[in-house]
Write an enzyme that holds these catalytic residues in place. Structure first.
Site, PDB file in Angstrom:
ATOM      1  N   ASP A  37       0.840  -1.199   0.000  1.00 51.32           N
ATOM      2  CA  ASP A  37       0.000   0.000   0.000  1.00 51.32           C
ATOM      3  C   ASP A  37       0.876   1.251   0.000  1.00 51.32           C
ATOM      4  OD1 ASP A  37      -2.430   1.344   0.000  1.00 51.32           O
ATOM      5  OD2 ASP A  37      -2.659   1.261   2.176  1.00 51.32           O
TER       6      ASP A  37
ATOM      7  N   HIS B  66      -4.245   2.897  -7.116  1.00 42.50           N
ATOM      8  CA  HIS B  66      -5.396   2.500  -6.306  1.00 42.50           C
ATOM      9  C   HIS B  66      -6.632   2.229  -7.163  1.00 42.50           C
ATOM     10  CE1 HIS B  66      -3.174   3.365  -2.618  1.00 42.50           C
ATOM     11  NE2 HIS B  66      -4.171   2.776  -1.975  1.00 42.50           N
TER      12      HIS B  66
ATOM     13  N   HIS C 105      -6.143  -1.215  -8.401  1.00 46.34           N
ATOM     14  CA  HIS C 105      -6.529  -2.113  -7.303  1.00 46.34           C
ATOM     15  C   HIS C 105      -8.041  -2.331  -7.321  1.00 46.34           C
ATOM     16  CE1 HIS C 105      -8.636  -2.253  -3.421  1.00 46.34           C
ATOM     17  NE2 HIS C 105      -7.713  -3.124  -3.050  1.00 46.34           N
TER      18      HIS C 105
ATOM     19  N   HIS D  65      -5.474  -5.743   0.436  1.00 46.64           N
ATOM     20  CA  HIS D  65      -5.507  -4.462  -0.272  1.00 46.64           C
ATOM     21  C   HIS D  65      -4.124  -4.083  -0.816  1.00 46.64           C
ATOM     22  CE1 HIS D  65      -6.458  -0.162  -0.916  1.00 46.64           C
ATOM     23  NE2 HIS D  65      -5.317   0.096  -0.293  1.00 46.64           N
TER      24      HIS D  65
END
Length: 364
Positions: free
Chosen positions: A171, A254, A257, A271
């Site tokens: 992350d 992101h 993702h 995540h």
């Protein structure tokens, strides 16, 4: 041009800091609602009670039921009210912490955040992610301020599974590259304003810290021992990445993702594991120098983050599925549109397959 940098009022990190919680929080109020799930409560309640022992401060311990839902938030608001609590303390993982932030927001009370893992940059943020009781995403609750205090006990985090720390590194890996893209595009950050030079500097420090100490920190956690490298990575995962993403902004990594969440093959991933591969895809999308892409891939290999679609759980490439990912990544409102150039599903599709091809070269 308005520039905003966001951060918690105070960030405290160190080995054994939970045992000092009273001295850190006693200026915030005199009646504390302490929220933690069953497991975290079993390993932290005595530490907290011992810290407050001998004081006239009131403690109300309440178990978190596992989902940051409207029902759970409302239940805890009632617990808070009936016990006349004037400070909310969340101890645990992301959903516990998001719930504590939401309860404090609706009660207009200070909130103390005590993460027990370093798997995301959520602890420092002014955001709660709300789900249904069944665990389906419902909404983002944008909060008017960041937590009053973030308290990180590295001796507890050192005992968490190594994969969670590595996911946090995944992350954090995106932080600098997304902030850089937003700065180049003059895009707004999570506060709806321009980023500052200090935010970009913190985001870059986050990346540099990952490269320097990531592998060493992973080893430390595997042996359940706090080290200087682990201290540095916890700070990078939690604080540097938290300030970097909120104040620097999010971009393609992101969104990509989010795109991969449409594939059931990827549902087993954390995540940060999906974000790490999304970071490689973003660098390909930007046509960054191969040396930079290789540096990121080599870091991912060193700590065990995915670098190919097979690593993501996609054993056989279905091109229609990859296009679904690309389209979801480019949905209206996604942060991929903060990139300094026009992005389409077709260009994301190509970048995903190219990133996979580059990653495969490291498997030979």
């Amino acid at each position: 041009m308005t520039k905003i940098i966001m951060s918690p009022s105070k960030y405290i990190q160190g080995e054994g800091e939970l045992s000092k919680i009273k001295q850190h929080v006693s200026n915030l109020g005199d009646s504390f609602l302490i929220i933690a799930d069953k497991f975290i409560m079993s390993i932290t309640k005595n530490i907290v009670e011992d810290s407050f022992n001998g004081s006239n401060l009131a403690l109300t311990f309440e178990k978190f039921n596992g989902e940051c839902s409207r029902q759970e938030i409302n239940r805890l608001i009632d617990v808070c009210s009936s016990n006349n609590c004037n400070v909310v303390v969340g101890i645990g993982g992301g959903k516990t912490l998001d719930t504590a932030k939401a309860v404090a927001y609706y009660k207009k009370l200070p909130v103390v955040i005590v993460p027990t893992i370093a798997s995301t940059d959520a602890p420092c943020s002014a955001l709660s992610v709300i789900y249904t009781e069944e665990g389906v995403f419902s909404e983002y609750l944008i909060l008017p301020k960041n937590p009053d205090l973030v308290l990180v006990d590295t001796s507890i985090i050192a005992k968490a599974p190594a994969r969670l720390l590595v996911a946090g590194m995944g992350d954090a890996l995106a932080t600098y590259f997304e902030a850089r893209a937003c700065a180049e595009a003059n895009a707004t950050n999570m506060a709806g304003a321009q980023s500052t030079k200090s935010a970009l500097a913190l985001a870059k420090l986050c990346y540099e810290t990952l490269l320097e100490d990531g592998y060493k920190a992973k080893l430390a956690v595997e042996y359940n021992i706090p080290t200087k490298a682990l201290e540095n990575i916890i700070e990078a995962n939690t604080y540097l990445s938290g300030i970097g993403f909120e104040s620097g902004g999010l971009a393609a990594a992101h969104s990509i993702h989010n795109g991969f969440t449409v594939l059931k093959e990827c549902h087993h991933l954390y995540h940060g594991e999906k974000v790490a591969f999304g970071t490689i895809v973003q660098l390909v999308l930007e046509n960054r120098p191969i040396e930079e892409i290789e540096e990121v891939i080599e870091f991912c290999i060193s700590v065990g983050l995915p670098i190919t679609l097979e690593d993501m759980g996609i054993k056989e490439i279905n091109h229609d599925d990859i296009m679904k990912v690309a389209k979801a990544s480019c949905a209206e409102g996604e942060t991929i549109h903060n990139m300094p150039f026009k992005v389409t599903p077709e260009t994301v599709y190509s970048a995903i397959l190219t990133a996979d091809a580059i990653g495969k070269q490291f498997k030979l």
